[in-house]
Design a protein around this motif. Sequence first.
Motif, PDB file in Angstrom:
ATOM      1  N   GLU A   1       0.868  -1.236   0.050  1.00 20.14           N
ATOM      2  CA  GLU A   1      -0.149   0.014   0.074  1.00 20.14           C
ATOM      3  C   GLU A   1       0.790   1.312   0.126  1.00 20.14           C
ATOM      4  OE1 GLU A   1      -3.577   2.278   2.711  1.00 20.14           O
ATOM      5  OE2 GLU A   1      -2.852   0.133   2.992  1.00 20.14           O
ATOM      6  N   ALA A   2       2.080   1.225   0.776  1.00 19.03           N
ATOM      7  CA  ALA A   2       2.835   2.416   0.755  1.00 19.03           C
ATOM      8  C   ALA A   2       3.381   2.395  -0.723  1.00 19.03           C
ATOM      9  CB  ALA A   2       3.963   2.296   1.689  1.00 19.03           C
ATOM     10  N   TYR A   3       4.050   1.745  -1.364  1.00 24.91           N
ATOM     11  CA  TYR A   3       4.287   1.782  -2.697  1.00 24.91           C
ATOM     12  C   TYR A   3       3.325   2.442  -3.611  1.00 24.91           C
ATOM     13  CZ  TYR A   3       8.847  -0.617  -2.234  1.00 24.91           C
ATOM     14  OH  TYR A   3      10.154  -0.996  -1.971  1.00 24.91           O
ATOM     15  N   ALA A   4       2.153   1.878  -3.383  1.00 21.26           N
ATOM     16  CA  ALA A   4       1.023   2.380  -4.081  1.00 21.26           C
ATOM     17  C   ALA A   4       0.622   4.063  -4.014  1.00 21.26           C
ATOM     18  CB  ALA A   4      -0.426   1.484  -3.967  1.00 21.26           C
ATOM     19  N   VAL A   5       0.862   4.171  -2.658  1.00 23.56           N
ATOM     20  CA  VAL A   5       0.474   5.680  -2.315  1.00 23.56           C
ATOM     21  C   VAL A   5       1.703   6.594  -2.921  1.00 23.56           C
ATOM     22  CG1 VAL A   5       0.577   7.282  -0.370  1.00 23.56           C
ATOM     23  CG2 VAL A   5      -0.682   5.102  -0.222  1.00 23.56           C
ATOM     24  N   LEU A   6       2.840   6.127  -2.722  1.00 24.91           N
ATOM     25  CA  LEU A   6       3.882   6.882  -3.535  1.00 24.91           C
ATOM     26  C   LEU A   6       3.760   7.139  -4.926  1.00 24.91           C
ATOM     27  CD1 LEU A   6       6.728   8.340  -3.131  1.00 24.91           C
ATOM     28  CD2 LEU A   6       7.893   5.891  -3.446  1.00 24.91           C
ATOM     29  N   GLN A   7       3.385   6.114  -5.674  1.00 27.40           N
ATOM     30  CA  GLN A   7       3.208   6.124  -7.046  1.00 27.40           C
ATOM     31  C   GLN A   7       1.986   6.954  -7.440  1.00 27.40           C
ATOM     32  OE1 GLN A   7       5.038   4.552  -9.452  1.00 27.40           O
ATOM     33  NE2 GLN A   7       3.880   5.708 -11.054  1.00 27.40           N
ATOM     34  N   GLU A   8       0.813   6.980  -6.486  1.00 32.57           N
ATOM     35  CA  GLU A   8      -0.295   7.767  -7.050  1.00 32.57           C
ATOM     36  C   GLU A   8       0.273   8.983  -6.777  1.00 32.57           C
ATOM     37  OE1 GLU A   8      -3.093   6.271  -4.438  1.00 32.57           O
ATOM     38  OE2 GLU A   8      -3.594   4.392  -5.409  1.00 32.57           O
ATOM     39  N   SER A   9       0.879   9.567  -5.780  1.00 35.38           N
ATOM     40  CA  SER A   9       1.410  11.010  -5.398  1.00 35.38           C
ATOM     41  C   SER A   9       2.187  11.332  -6.759  1.00 35.38           C
ATOM     42  CB  SER A   9       2.301  10.810  -4.179  1.00 35.38           C
ATOM     43  OG  SER A   9       1.319  10.517  -3.162  1.00 35.38           O
ATOM     44  N   ALA A  10       3.079  10.566  -7.200  1.00 36.26           N
ATOM     45  CA  ALA A  10       4.087  10.712  -8.272  1.00 36.26           C
ATOM     46  C   ALA A  10       3.087  11.295  -9.632  1.00 36.26           C
ATOM     47  CB  ALA A  10       4.852   9.842  -8.651  1.00 36.26           C
ATOM     48  N   GLN A  11       1.988  10.308  -9.753  1.00 29.53           N
ATOM     49  CA  GLN A  11       1.169  10.643 -10.911  1.00 29.53           C
ATOM     50  C   GLN A  11       0.397  11.966 -10.770  1.00 29.53           C
ATOM     51  OE1 GLN A  11      -1.079   6.990 -11.275  1.00 29.53           O
ATOM     52  NE2 GLN A  11       0.767   5.968 -12.522  1.00 29.53           N
ATOM     53  N   ARG A  12      -0.120  12.110  -9.542  1.00 31.04           N
ATOM     54  CA  ARG A  12      -0.982  13.218  -9.257  1.00 31.04           C
ATOM     55  C   ARG A  12       0.013  14.778  -9.537  1.00 31.04           C
ATOM     56  NH1 ARG A  12      -2.179  12.071  -4.720  1.00 31.04           N
ATOM     57  NH2 ARG A  12      -0.817  13.273  -3.615  1.00 31.04           N
ATOM     58  N   LEU A  13       1.185  14.585  -8.989  1.00 31.37           N
ATOM     59  CA  LEU A  13       2.185  15.738  -8.960  1.00 31.37           C
ATOM     60  C   LEU A  13       2.708  15.924 -10.512  1.00 31.37           C
ATOM     61  CD1 LEU A  13       3.744  15.608  -5.503  1.00 31.37           C
ATOM     62  CD2 LEU A  13       1.917  17.176  -6.322  1.00 31.37           C
ATOM     63  N   GLY A  14       2.717  15.032 -11.259  1.00 27.20           N
ATOM     64  CA  GLY A  14       3.452  14.945 -12.418  1.00 27.20           C
ATOM     65  C   GLY A  14       4.756  14.916 -12.468  1.00 27.20           C
ATOM     66  N   LEU A  15       5.439  14.016 -11.212  1.00 31.26           N
ATOM     67  CA  LEU A  15       6.980  14.042 -11.161  1.00 31.26           C
ATOM     68  C   LEU A  15       7.191  12.674 -11.334  1.00 31.26           C
ATOM     69  CD1 LEU A  15       7.049  16.687  -8.311  1.00 31.26           C
ATOM     70  CD2 LEU A  15       7.792  17.029 -10.572  1.00 31.26           C
ATOM     71  N   ASP A  16       8.457  12.116 -11.316  1.00 37.48           N
ATOM     72  CA  ASP A  16       8.743  11.110 -11.200  1.00 37.48           C
ATOM     73  C   ASP A  16       8.783  10.110  -9.708  1.00 37.48           C
ATOM     74  OD1 ASP A  16      11.901  11.069 -10.105  1.00 37.48           O
ATOM     75  OD2 ASP A  16      11.668  12.607 -11.665  1.00 37.48           O
ATOM     76  N   ARG A  17       8.835   9.078  -9.640  1.00 39.98           N
ATOM     77  CA  ARG A  17       8.723   8.529  -8.291  1.00 39.98           C
ATOM     78  C   ARG A  17       9.969   8.831  -7.413  1.00 39.98           C
ATOM     79  NH1 ARG A  17       7.981   1.948  -7.600  1.00 39.98           N
ATOM     80  NH2 ARG A  17      10.159   2.241  -8.213  1.00 39.98           N
ATOM     81  N   GLY A  18      11.084   9.057  -7.979  1.00 42.89           N
ATOM     82  CA  GLY A  18      12.312   9.496  -7.337  1.00 42.89           C
ATOM     83  C   GLY A  18      12.199  10.637  -6.693  1.00 42.89           C
ATOM     84  N   THR A  19      11.909  11.663  -7.397  1.00 43.15           N
ATOM     85  CA  THR A  19      11.707  13.033  -6.988  1.00 43.15           C
ATOM     86  C   THR A  19      10.924  13.198  -5.744  1.00 43.15           C
ATOM     87  OG1 THR A  19      12.299  13.977  -9.366  1.00 43.15           O
ATOM     88  CG2 THR A  19      11.158  15.570  -7.746  1.00 43.15           C
ATOM     89  N   VAL A  20       9.613  12.489  -5.816  1.00 42.74           N
ATOM     90  CA  VAL A  20       8.504  12.673  -4.736  1.00 42.74           C
ATOM     91  C   VAL A  20       9.361  11.870  -3.540  1.00 42.74           C
ATOM     92  CG1 VAL A  20       6.290  11.572  -4.328  1.00 42.74           C
ATOM     93  CG2 VAL A  20       6.624  12.507  -6.535  1.00 42.74           C
ATOM     94  N   ALA A  21       9.963  10.755  -3.895  1.00 41.58           N
ATOM     95  CA  ALA A  21      10.523  10.021  -2.587  1.00 41.58           C
ATOM     96  C   ALA A  21      11.464  10.920  -1.984  1.00 41.58           C
ATOM     97  CB  ALA A  21      10.981   8.852  -3.007  1.00 41.58           C
ATOM     98  N   THR A  22      12.237  11.620  -2.700  1.00 39.14           N
ATOM     99  CA  THR A  22      13.232  12.531  -2.087  1.00 39.14           C
ATOM    100  C   THR A  22      12.871  13.678  -1.407  1.00 39.14           C
ATOM    101  OG1 THR A  22      14.935  12.037  -3.820  1.00 39.14           O
ATOM    102  CG2 THR A  22      15.229  14.155  -2.496  1.00 39.14           C
ATOM    103  N   ARG A  23      11.666  14.131  -1.774  1.00 39.37           N
ATOM    104  CA  ARG A  23      11.039  15.304  -1.147  1.00 39.37           C
ATOM    105  C   ARG A  23      10.248  14.973   0.189  1.00 39.37           C
ATOM    106  NH1 ARG A  23       8.135  19.043  -5.916  1.00 39.37           N
ATOM    107  NH2 ARG A  23      10.186  19.410  -7.347  1.00 39.37           N
ATOM    108  N   LEU A  24       9.661  13.507   0.121  1.00 41.87           N
ATOM    109  CA  LEU A  24       8.840  13.150   1.045  1.00 41.87           C
ATOM    110  C   LEU A  24      10.091  12.868   2.308  1.00 41.87           C
ATOM    111  CD1 LEU A  24       6.551  12.131   2.415  1.00 41.87           C
ATOM    112  CD2 LEU A  24       6.786   9.758   1.509  1.00 41.87           C
TER     113      LEU A  24
END
Length: 272
Positions: free
Chosen positions: A240-263
């Motif tokens: 579920e945590a991986y899914a949340v991260l992926q959904e956040s990346a899609q919603r923000l229009g960013l790649d998953r690595g960038t969202v992970a770094t910011r989080l």
Amino acid sequence: MSAPKRRVPAAQRGARLARRTPKDGTSSLTPPRRTSRHAAPVTGAPAGGPHPVELAGLLHELTVRLLTADSLHQALDRLAAFATAAVPGVVRCSVALIGEGGPITTASSGPAGETFDHLQYAGSTGPGLEAARTRSVVTSDDLAADERWPELAAAARADGLRAVAVIPLDVRRTAVGAVGIYLDRTGAVDPEALVTAMALAGQAEVLLGELHRREALTEGAEVDRAVGVIIAQRGCGVQEAYAVLQESAQRLGLDRGTVATRLVAAAARNSS
């Protein structure tokens, strides 16, 4: 795919590049004075290409510059700048890299050609993209009169770009692209310049692949840390945590690595 080999019968010509090492230990490339066309040739230099010792030096320096880059995009910037300085007669080098499902990453160096590059990548047409798509060397002796890309003719004339040779890049399993060298005169690209550019592109394929591998390892570690943060915050499971991260990346229009770094950075600030 490595750049294809071509037999070039023309005699070696063009300015050679001399290496120098300043006091600070860094190295740079500067063009020496042209010698007489009747001067004795360098012993062992192949016809139509740079001297092997000179070429080995260029490949070594390119390796150092790219492998010490902080990111893949910085490596592309360095590749473009290095090729512009190292290849005789070049006024602009343009590099494009196309990853699977991602936007075109571009870099360029040189005093001319900004408008031409913008139009070719925005319109998805031009010698750079054709080389990337066909995986073959693309040349033009007169860009302003080339019927393959009439929409780029005016920009070529305005920017002072007259001829081009583009060498394909094939970064294994990650991306395709091209390295283009542009001249400010019409006519075929000098054999020495073409051989040098092809050698640099071939080396860059290997180096960019290694940089991509390093970035993937770094991104994977950062994603794992971000997943841990999400689990701690939400009390959810790993999937579920991986899914949340992926959904956040899609919603923000960013790649998953960038969202992970910011989080991860936000979590660190909140805990301090």
